[in-house]
Design a protein around this motif. Structure first.
Motif, PDB file in Angstrom:
ATOM      1  N   SER A   8       0.862  -1.166   0.000  1.00  0.00           N
ATOM      2  CA  SER A   8       0.000   0.000   0.000  1.00  0.00           C
ATOM      3  C   SER A   8       0.905   1.225   0.000  1.00  0.00           C
ATOM      4  N   MET A  32       2.002   2.214 -10.984  1.00  0.00           N
ATOM      5  CA  MET A  32       1.131   1.230 -11.636  1.00  0.00           C
ATOM      6  C   MET A  32       1.759   0.715 -12.927  1.00  0.00           C
ATOM      7  N   PHE A  37       0.326  -3.004 -14.288  1.00  0.00           N
ATOM      8  CA  PHE A  37      -1.121  -2.896 -14.496  1.00  0.00           C
ATOM      9  C   PHE A  37      -1.398  -2.464 -15.940  1.00  0.00           C
ATOM     10  N   VAL A  67      -3.273   4.247  -1.242  1.00  0.00           N
ATOM     11  CA  VAL A  67      -3.586   3.316  -2.322  1.00  0.00           C
ATOM     12  C   VAL A  67      -3.268   1.913  -1.828  1.00  0.00           C
ATOM     13  N   TYR A  68      -4.255   1.025  -1.901  1.00  0.00           N
ATOM     14  CA  TYR A  68      -4.081  -0.364  -1.452  1.00  0.00           C
ATOM     15  C   TYR A  68      -4.184  -1.295  -2.646  1.00  0.00           C
ATOM     16  N   VAL A  69      -3.166  -2.120  -2.809  1.00  0.00           N
ATOM     17  CA  VAL A  69      -3.194  -3.086  -3.903  1.00  0.00           C
ATOM     18  C   VAL A  69      -3.622  -4.431  -3.332  1.00  0.00           C
ATOM     19  N   ASP A  70      -4.872  -4.815  -3.555  1.00  0.00           N
ATOM     20  CA  ASP A  70      -5.371  -6.117  -3.118  1.00  0.00           C
ATOM     21  C   ASP A  70      -5.315  -7.078  -4.306  1.00  0.00           C
ATOM     22  N   CYS A  73      -8.584  -6.287  -6.474  1.00  0.00           N
ATOM     23  CA  CYS A  73      -8.989  -4.897  -6.663  1.00  0.00           C
ATOM     24  C   CYS A  73      -7.939  -3.919  -6.131  1.00  0.00           C
ATOM     25  N   LEU A  74      -8.052  -2.728  -6.622  1.00  0.00           N
ATOM     26  CA  LEU A  74      -7.153  -1.665  -6.200  1.00  0.00           C
ATOM     27  C   LEU A  74      -8.029  -0.586  -5.553  1.00  0.00           C
ATOM     28  N   ARG A  75      -7.650  -0.162  -4.353  1.00  0.00           N
ATOM     29  CA  ARG A  75      -8.474   0.825  -3.643  1.00  0.00           C
ATOM     30  C   ARG A  75      -7.704   2.117  -3.434  1.00  0.00           C
ATOM     31  N   LYS A 139     -12.973   2.058  -5.663  1.00  0.00           N
ATOM     32  CA  LYS A 139     -12.522   0.678  -5.905  1.00  0.00           C
ATOM     33  C   LYS A 139     -12.432   0.434  -7.402  1.00  0.00           C
ATOM     34  N   VAL A 142      -9.505  -5.510 -10.596  1.00  0.00           N
ATOM     35  CA  VAL A 142      -8.306  -5.875 -11.361  1.00  0.00           C
ATOM     36  C   VAL A 142      -8.575  -7.233 -12.009  1.00  0.00           C
TER      37      VAL A 142
END
Lengths: 143, 112
Positions: A8, A32, A37, A67-70, A73-75, A139, A142
Motif C-alpha cells: 500500500s 502502476m 497494471f 492506495v491499497y493493492v489487493d 482490486c485496487l483501492r 474501488k 483488477v
C-alpha cells in the motif's frame, strides 16, 4: 510516500499549493506502470485519484491519500478534514460546483470532479460529516 | 499525423520533447478547462490550450496525451517545461489563436 508490507502507498496532499496538486497521482501512475497494471486501468485510477487530489486542495486544504493493492482490486482512499459535503446527491450532479472563481481561472471547478471519479471507478463510497471532513473510497476491479 | 507535421502546420516552436516528434496523433482537443479534458477526452493525443499552469501538464499525463500546444504565443514556465521533460510530454508554442490552430489541424485531416 511510504510503502507498507501489504503493498500500500501513503501520500500527504499539500493543501497550500495548487501548483503541486496532483503530484501523488503522477507517482501512482508511474508505480502502476512499473507494477505492470494495464494502461486502461492505470489511466482510470490516475484520473480518478487526480480529481480527488484536486478536490482536496481546492476545498479542504489538503489531506491524505492511500492506495491499497489487493488481489482482485485496487483501492484509493482520499481523506480530508475539510468542511465536508452537506448534500452529496447535489454534489454528484454534473456541473454542480462550489469552487471559487480563482480556481475556475486555473482550469478546474466545472463540477465534473465527483461525477468523473464515479465514472472512472467501479465503486465509489463517500462518507462526509459537515465541519469534520470527507473520506472517499474508490474501488477498481483488477482482471 | 506526426507531431513534426503538427509543429509545421501551426508554425510552432518546440519547447521540449523534440526527440518525440515522430509520435503519431489521430485527434486533438482544444480546451482551457482541464475539468472538461479529464471528463471527455478519449484518445486525442494532443491538447491545444491557452491555459498556462502545471496542471495542464499533469492533466495530459493522466489522459495519456503526449503533446501540449500553447496557443496565442503563451509560454510555459521553466518548471512546467522541466515537468514535461521528466514525463516525456512534447510542448509546443504557436502564435496562432485557438480557433485558427484547431482549424488548420482539422483541415489538414487531424481528427476527421
Amino acid at each position: 510516500m511510504e510503502q507498507n508490507e501489504k503493498l500500500s502507498f501513503h501520500f500527504d496532499v499539500d493543501g497550500n499549493d495548487f501548483t503541486s496538486a496532483g503530484e501523488a497521482s503522477v507517482k501512482v501512475k508511474k508505480l502502476m506502470r512499473q507494477l505492470g497494471f494495464s494502461p486502461e486501468l492505470t489511466r482510470r485510477v490516475s484520473i480518478a485519484m487526480y480529481e480527488g487530489e484536486i478536490n482536496m486542495v481546492i476545498h479542504a486544504n489538503g489531506g491524505v491519500a492511500d492506495v491499497y493493492v489487493d488481489e482482485d482490486c485496487l483501492r484509493v482512499v482520499l481523506a480530508d478534514e475539510g468542511p465536508g459535503i452537506a448534500d452529496i446527491e447535489t454534489a454528484m450532479q454534473e456541473g454542480f460546483s462550489t469552487a471559487p472563481d480563482n480556481i475556475r481561472a486555473l482550469g478546474f471547478g466545472a463540477g465534473m470532479g465527483l461525477p468523473n471519479m464515479k465514472n472512472y471507478s467501479d465503486e465509489m463510497k463517500i462518507d462526509s460529516i459537515v465541519g469534520q471532513g470527507t473520506t472517499i473510497e474508490l474501488k477498481f476491479k483488477v482482471n | 499525423m506526426e507531431l513534426s507535421q503538427v509543429a509545421e502546420i501551426l508554425e510552432a516552436k518546440v519547447l521540449t520533447g523534440s526527440e518525440h516528434l515522430d509520435r503519431v496523433a489521430h485527434a486533438a482537443c482544444g480546451s482551457d478547462m482541464m475539468s472538461d479534458v479529464l471528463a471527455f477526452v478519449k484518445d486525442q493525443g494532443i491538447l491545444l490550450t491557452g491555459l498556462v499552469n502545471s496542471q495542464v501538464i499533469r492533466t495530459t499525463l493522466m489522459m495519456d496525451m503526449g503533446c501540449v500546444v500553447f496557443v496565442r504565443g503563451k509560454t510555459p514556465s521553466e518548471e512546467m517545461i522541466a515537468l514535461a521533460e521528466n514525463i516525456g510530454t512534447v510542448i509546443m508554442s504557436t502564435q496562432l489563436t485557438m480557433y485558427e490552430s484547431c482549424g488548420r489541424l482539422y483541415l489538414a485531416g487531424l481528427g476527421r
